[in-house]
Design an enzyme around this catalytic site. Structure first.
Site, PDB file in Angstrom:
ATOM      1  N   LYS A  33       8.156   4.293  -2.367  1.00 30.52           N
ATOM      2  CA  LYS A  33       7.274   4.443  -2.666  1.00 30.52           C
ATOM      3  C   LYS A  33       6.840   5.570  -4.684  1.00 30.52           C
ATOM      4  CE  LYS A  33       3.485   6.857  -3.289  1.00 30.52           C
ATOM      5  NZ  LYS A  33       2.280   6.989  -3.406  1.00 30.52           N
ATOM      6  N   THR A  34       7.709   6.139  -4.070  1.00 34.01           N
ATOM      7  CA  THR A  34       7.204   6.925  -5.603  1.00 34.01           C
ATOM      8  C   THR A  34       8.616   6.465  -6.247  1.00 34.01           C
ATOM      9  OG1 THR A  34       6.074   9.025  -4.502  1.00 34.01           O
ATOM     10  CG2 THR A  34       7.441   8.920  -6.957  1.00 34.01           C
ATOM     11  N   ASP A 219      -0.931   4.073  -8.656  1.00 34.57           N
ATOM     12  CA  ASP A 219      -0.707   4.498  -7.595  1.00 34.57           C
ATOM     13  C   ASP A 219      -1.152   4.813  -6.183  1.00 34.57           C
ATOM     14  OD1 ASP A 219       0.830   5.339  -5.924  1.00 34.57           O
ATOM     15  OD2 ASP A 219       1.189   7.515  -6.434  1.00 34.57           O
ATOM     16  N   GLU A 220      -1.139   4.501  -5.343  1.00 33.95           N
ATOM     17  CA  GLU A 220      -3.010   4.824  -4.097  1.00 33.95           C
ATOM     18  C   GLU A 220      -4.289   4.042  -4.543  1.00 33.95           C
ATOM     19  OE1 GLU A 220      -1.539   6.565  -1.768  1.00 33.95           O
ATOM     20  OE2 GLU A 220      -0.466   7.976  -1.930  1.00 33.95           O
ATOM     21  N   GLN A 250      -3.168   3.974   5.385  1.00 30.69           N
ATOM     22  CA  GLN A 250      -3.103   5.132   4.996  1.00 30.69           C
ATOM     23  C   GLN A 250      -4.395   5.562   4.442  1.00 30.69           C
ATOM     24  OE1 GLN A 250       0.187   7.750   3.819  1.00 30.69           O
ATOM     25  NE2 GLN A 250       1.000   5.587   3.733  1.00 30.69           N
ATOM     26  N   ARG A 607       4.158  11.977   9.578  1.00 28.58           N
ATOM     27  CA  ARG A 607       4.129  12.960   8.730  1.00 28.58           C
ATOM     28  C   ARG A 607       5.916  13.583   9.502  1.00 28.58           C
ATOM     29  NH1 ARG A 607       2.968  11.194   4.571  1.00 28.58           N
ATOM     30  NH2 ARG A 607       1.825   9.788   5.990  1.00 28.58           N
TER      31      ARG A 607
END
Length: 746
Positions: A33-34, A219-220, A250, A607
């Site tokens: 994503k980043t 973002d998010e 998430q 994770r």
């Protein structure tokens, strides 16, 4: 630039080069994503000729904003004029220019939580409202929630009417707002609220920023609340070049205001929006991804998508059903040791233990330290270093030794008794001059009476409680003594009155501490040695006196699942996969809370890069009670093809597979008791205890003691009774604590 875009996969590249119109990037865990966002900004500037001045990129943390800026500048050089900021910092920047349009000076201050509490305390005092009923934390949480919904005091009053406590809260809210305005101050919620109000009341200012920020990125997005959504909607409504990035799977912060509908209904809010799904995962092996997907796909409120990877299938998710929580901790520590020996490339920092609640960390801290494995507790303190545990240990030390001035000074104003820093210093000085301990000084009525009446009453109750507990500690089990400390000192009651998530967590830790005591009592009982308060504190000192490891050193990471979002580890352990722990006892009835718990499970599983272990315990001691557990429903949702190890099953009522356990032990077969239910049971047990409290006991009374049998009172001095028992000799007992009743001599 084109070479760097070539490194992106087709979906990432499409997202990076789609600049016009509303765009929703559904970025699954570990999907790059980043990198996609930074390449998109770089493409705007380098290839599309977009002026950095016209770009606004909003994140949730300063760390994320710095990382995004650094990565963009690594691609295109300096980006002067571009805003890459958090919601709050962007709004603060706008308000610094236009605050006067809302009646504030440009030099307004931003109050932090300590400042806010001071304001509320002052208002409560002025209005003569009970600070125990309306604790500052509770009032501020209500105000914050109202501001997130853009409700001013008048709207709050209209919504809830004149019913108590809402009418009082509305008045407190109104006075709080007046005080902030008078002081030319805002709180953090105001930064976004006032910016929205600025745009609503002054269309010319809104138009100015709409014209400037032709391109918006958020973002998010799944973590945005109603006010943040409104702010974004207003800024993007003209050019509609809004790109939001997030993953509804998430969304794990609804408990603090996040509204998952913002991302689920994006296409409805922005008709014609393009949706690009980033489903290729670059983090985890195929088995881990498949297992995580089989869990999250049970949620109904989600966008359809499925992560996949080019990586090998990798090792299956390993499940282990331990006999109890101690074995669970030993198993995890043992697996870490074994993998470190077997795989020389691994380091301790490659391992993470992710648990649902902070109270679970204690077992792992003890097990890891016992094996000499370095560890660090992230986003939280070590169990025995937490404030509430240190406070209660100070109470226990003071009960053992009332001359412990260090312990006394730690808790004399915990909970608040009106003994501020100056009063404490004065008491210290007086005790030092007279060569006495502070408790001796506090036993003098003349000194106590010099304090304000309310403080004096609190001090008398404090001294009486410590003295009574000190007398009884010789005759009472450590667990019963602990219950009495919790109730008699008012410590837990003060936490309950705060009515905050943080206070609830502290109560959970305090109730879990009883598990430590009960375990030590059982260990001593097996040796036919009663556990004394002195022995317990000495033994605990050896456990809690663990050297803090340098965070730069190689160490296993311990943290809650919430804290792990955004991180990744080669090897992840997820313990406590049981009903009542995960999903939490607060959410097992279903609904949105359960779906958020499932998203949290998904976050935890994703994770892991190479190896994921999930564990549960057949018997678990939690909050001072040992329970026979049932496995988490999330375990039962995992595709069996992705798992190895113990079987997951539903226990039948007549299951006898646990016959190796001593059924005479104090275990119970049933659902987990919540920490608050455990606390209620503790209170009820204390209330039901038969004592001579409130009776004018005289020498010559015949009494019956639960432990010592029948005896005769030979002296009664205040709360202290001297009793000679037929079989146990002379004992000094606390009238309001000792389990005694008067016996009719006839």
């Amino acid at each position: 630039m084109k070479e760097s875009l070539a490194k992106l996969n087709p979906q990432q590249r499409e997202a990076a080069t789609t600049l016009e119109g509303p765009l929703l990037i559904l970025a699954g865990a570990g999907s790059g994503k980043t990198g996609t966002m930074t390449h998109r900004i770089a493409y705007m500037i380098r290839e599309a000729g977009v002026d950095p001045w016209s770009i606004l990129a909003v994140t949730f943390t300063n760390k994320a904003a710095r990382e995004m800026r650094d990565r963009v500048e690594a691609l295109v050089g300096s980006v002067q004029g571009m805003w890459i900021q958090t919601f709050h910092s962007a709004c603060l920047r706008i308000l610094r220019v236009h605050a006067e349009r809302l009646g504030y000076g440009k030099n307004f201050v931003v109050y932090d939580p300590v400042d806010q509490k001071s304001v509320i305390k002052s208002i409560l005092k002025e209005l003569d409202m009970d600070p125990k009923r309306y604790t500052p934390s509770y009032v501020l949480s209500e105000i914050s929630h109202a501001k997130e919904q853009a409700k001013d005091p008048a709207q709050y009053r209209r919504d809830f009417g004149d019913q108590i406590p809402y009418s009082d809260l509305a008045e407190l809210y109104e006075r709080y707002e007046q005080e902030l305005k008078k002081n030319n101050a805002m709180d953090f919620d105001d930064l976004i609220l006032r910016t929205v109000q600025l745009f609503e009341r002054h269309p010319d200012i809104l138009a100015q920023y709409q014209k400037r920020f032709r391109y918006l990125m958020v973002d998010e997005y799944q973590d945005t609340n109603m006010l943040q959504y409104k702010l974004v909607y207003m800024l993007a409504s003209v050019h509609r070049n809004l790109c939001v990035v997030g993953d509804d799977d998430q969304c794990i912060y609804q408990w603090r205001g996040a509204d998952i509908r913002n991302i689920l209904e994006f296409e409805k809010d922005f008709p014609g929006a393009k949706v690009i799904k980033l489903e290729e995962n670059y983090r985890s092996s195929a088995h881990i991804l498949s297992g995580a997907h089989s869990v999250i796909s049970n949620n109904r409120g989600r966008k359809a998508k499925k992560l996949w990877t080019r990586a090998e299938e990798g090792e299956k998710i390993e499940y282990y059903r331990a006999s109890d929580d101690r074995e669970e901790a030993r198993y995890i520590a043992g697996r870490i040791e074994a993998m470190m020996r077997r795989e020389p490339d691994l380091t301790f920092s490659d391992f993470a233990i992710l648990y649902r609640t902070n109270v679970q960390s204690r077992r792992f801290e003890e097990s890891l330290s016992g094996r000499g494995i370095p560890y660090q507790v992230l986003s939280g303190l070590r169990y025995y270093d937490r404030k509430e545990i240190k406070d209660i240990l100070a109470y226990m030390r003071l009960v053992l030794n009332p001359a412990d001035d260090v312990g006394l000074l730690r808790i004399i104003n915990e909970p608040r008794r009106g003994i501020g820093a100056k009063s404490q210093a004065d008491l210290e000085t007086l005790a030092r001059v007279e060569n006495r301990n502070i408790m001796d000084v506090l036993r003098e009525e003349e000194i106590v009476a010099s304090f304000p009446r309310k403080t004096a009453d609190s001090l008398r109750m404090f001294v009486q409680a410590i003295d009574a507990l000190h007398i009884e500690q010789e005759h009472t089990s450590v667990s019963d003594l602990y219950d009495a400390i919790l109730v008699r000192t008012g410590y837990v009651e003060a936490l309950e009155e705060q009515r905050t998530v943080e206070a609830d967590s502290r109560i959970e830790n305090l109730m879990e501490f009883k598990s430590v005591i009960l375990e030590k009592e059982r260990e001593r009982s097996a040796l036919d040695e009663p556990l004394t308060l002195l022995a317990f504190l000495e033994e605990l000192a050896l456990i809690s006196d663990v050297d803090n490891h340098d965070p730069r050193e190689d160490a296993v990471s311990l943290m809650t699942l919430h804290s792990a979002k955004g991180l990744e580890f080669p090897v992840v352990f997820m313990p406590g996969m049981e009903t009542g722990i995960f999903p939490s006892y607060r959410t097992i009835d279903g609904g949105e809370g359960l779906e958020e718990e499932r998203r949290l499970c998904y976050v935890g599983m994703t994770r892991a890069k190479k190896k994921l272990y999930m564990t549960s315990a057949e018997w678990r001691m939690l909050y001072g009670k040992t329970e026979l557990t049932s496995e988490s429903m999330f375990l039962k949702e995992i595709d069996r093809k992705t798992m190895t190890g113990d079987a997951v099953y539903d226990r039948k009522a007549d299951d006898t597979s646990f016959a190796r356990y001593d059924k005479k032990a104090p275990y119970s077969d049933g659902p987990y008791v919540s920490p608050l239910a455990s606390l209620r049971a503790t209170r009820e047990k204390q209330a039901e205890k038969k004592t001579l409290a409130g009776q004018d006991v005289e020498a010559g009374w015949i009494v019956s003691h639960a432990k010592f049998g029948t005896g005769t009172v030979i002296e009664a001095s205040g709360n202290v009774l001297t009793v000679i028992f037929d079989e146990h000799g002379t004992k000094k007992l606390a009238k309001d604590l000792a389990p005694m009743r008067r016996v009719d001599p006839s």
